[in-house]
Design a protein around this motif. Structure first.
Motif, PDB file in Angstrom:
ATOM      1  N   SER A 156       0.678  -1.141  -0.045  1.00  0.00           N
ATOM      2  CA  SER A 156       0.010   0.036  -0.019  1.00  0.00           C
ATOM      3  C   SER A 156       0.915   1.380   0.147  1.00  0.00           C
TER       4      SER A 156
ATOM      5  N   GLU B  16      -5.032   6.757  -2.388  1.00  0.00           N
ATOM      6  CA  GLU B  16      -5.293   6.103  -0.975  1.00  0.00           C
ATOM      7  C   GLU B  16      -6.388   5.046  -1.122  1.00  0.00           C
ATOM      8  N   SER B  17      -7.476   5.396  -1.914  1.00  0.00           N
ATOM      9  CA  SER B  17      -8.454   4.578  -2.330  1.00  0.00           C
ATOM     10  C   SER B  17      -7.916   3.147  -2.891  1.00  0.00           C
TER      11      SER B  17
ATOM     12  N   THR C 160      -6.002   1.298  -0.252  1.00  0.00           N
ATOM     13  CA  THR C 160      -6.873   0.595   0.649  1.00  0.00           C
ATOM     14  C   THR C 160      -7.571  -0.825   0.159  1.00  0.00           C
TER      15      THR C 160
END
Length: 80
Positions: A24, A34-35, A38
Motif C-alpha cells: 500500500s 489512497e483508495s 486501501t
C-alpha cells in the motif's frame, strides 16, 4: 543450515500485515490514490486469511489422519 518452516511463515499474520503495508505504501509512493491502496491492502489481507485457513485445516486434517492410523494399528496389534 536451519530449514525454513514455510507453513508457519505463510500463516503468520505479521508477515501478511507487513506485506500489505509495504504494497500500500508503494502504491501511494508511485502516485496511486489512497483508495486504491486501501483496496489492494484489503485484497492481500483477505487472500492471506483464506490461505492461512486452508493451510491450518490441512495441518489439522493430516494430524487427525496420523492419529487415526496409529489408533487402527494399535487396535490391530492388540487383537493379535
Amino acid at each position: 543450515m536451519k530449514e525454513i518452516n514455510w507453513k508457519r511463515k505463510l500463516t503468520s499474520r505479521k508477515l501478511w500485515a507487513a506485506t500489505a503495508s509495504f504494497v500500500s505504501m508503494m502504491i501511494v509512493a508511485i502516485g496511486g490514490t489512497e483508495s486504491t491502496a486501501t483496496q489492494v491492502t484489503a485484497l492481500i489481507m483477505a487472500g492471506a486469511s483464506v490461505m492461512s485457513y486452508i493451510i491450518g485445516e490441512g495441518l489439522t486434517d493430516s494430524a487427525n489422519i496420523e492419529t487415526s492410523v496409529d489408533t487402527i494399528a494399535e487396535s490391530a496389534d492388540n487383537e493379535q
